[in-house]
Design a protein around this motif. Sequence first.
Motif, PDB file in Angstrom:
ATOM      1  N   GLU A  28       0.842  -1.206   0.000  1.00 12.12           N
ATOM      2  CA  GLU A  28       0.000   0.000   0.000  1.00 12.12           C
ATOM      3  C   GLU A  28       0.872   1.249   0.000  1.00 12.12           C
ATOM      4  O   GLU A  28       0.577   2.216  -0.711  1.00 12.12           O
ATOM      5  N   GLU A  29       1.928   1.239   0.786  1.00 10.82           N
ATOM      6  CA  GLU A  29       2.808   2.399   0.881  1.00 10.82           C
ATOM      7  C   GLU A  29       3.585   2.633  -0.410  1.00 10.82           C
ATOM      8  O   GLU A  29       3.841   3.781  -0.790  1.00 10.82           O
ATOM      9  N   ASN A  32       1.076   4.255  -2.598  1.00 12.21           N
ATOM     10  CA  ASN A  32       0.848   5.622  -2.119  1.00 12.21           C
ATOM     11  C   ASN A  32       1.986   6.548  -2.549  1.00 12.21           C
ATOM     12  O   ASN A  32       1.744   7.681  -2.977  1.00 12.21           O
ATOM     13  N   HIS A  33       3.196   6.056  -2.440  1.00 10.52           N
ATOM     14  CA  HIS A  33       4.342   6.865  -2.842  1.00 10.52           C
ATOM     15  C   HIS A  33       4.275   7.180  -4.342  1.00 10.52           C
ATOM     16  O   HIS A  33       4.486   8.330  -4.742  1.00 10.52           O
ATOM     17  N   THR A  35       1.674   7.288  -6.204  1.00  6.54           N
ATOM     18  CA  THR A  35       0.551   8.196  -6.434  1.00  6.54           C
ATOM     19  C   THR A  35       0.903   9.634  -6.044  1.00  6.54           C
ATOM     20  O   THR A  35       0.578  10.573  -6.763  1.00  6.54           O
ATOM     21  N   LYS A  36       1.573   9.792  -4.923  1.00  2.00           N
ATOM     22  CA  LYS A  36       1.896  11.133  -4.427  1.00  2.00           C
ATOM     23  C   LYS A  36       3.013  11.818  -5.200  1.00  2.00           C
ATOM     24  O   LYS A  36       2.973  13.033  -5.402  1.00  2.00           O
ATOM     25  N   PHE A  37       4.021  11.057  -5.595  1.00  3.83           N
ATOM     26  CA  PHE A  37       5.244  11.679  -6.090  1.00  3.83           C
ATOM     27  C   PHE A  37       5.553  11.449  -7.564  1.00  3.83           C
ATOM     28  O   PHE A  37       6.465  12.082  -8.093  1.00  3.83           O
ATOM     29  N   TRP A  38       4.836  10.562  -8.204  1.00  4.58           N
ATOM     30  CA  TRP A  38       5.054  10.336  -9.634  1.00  4.58           C
ATOM     31  C   TRP A  38       3.951  11.027 -10.419  1.00  4.58           C
ATOM     32  O   TRP A  38       2.772  10.964 -10.053  1.00  4.58           O
ATOM     33  N   ARG A  43       3.179   7.046 -13.857  1.00  6.29           N
ATOM     34  CA  ARG A  43       2.388   5.943 -13.292  1.00  6.29           C
ATOM     35  C   ARG A  43       1.765   5.109 -14.407  1.00  6.29           C
ATOM     36  O   ARG A  43       1.773   3.874 -14.348  1.00  6.29           O
TER      37      ARG A  43
END
Length: 70
Positions: A28-29, A32-33, A35-38, A43
Amino acid sequence: MNIDQLVTMANQIGSFFKSYPDQGKAKEEIANHLTKFWAPPMRNQIKEHVSKNAGKGLEVIVIDAIQKHL
């Protein structure tokens, strides 16, 4: 961006979260990473790589994270 660079970057992220005792949470992390930073095109490119090339070069945990959470 070059897919080889994305694979390297995704594996580096996966290596960091791989140490989590809860591997489900680790996946999940990772997602999440990404999704947040790319950026969305990055993606989309890595998801396409997993879909079309079985994630060649990616760590299993990264492939699972992408398939299940992105």
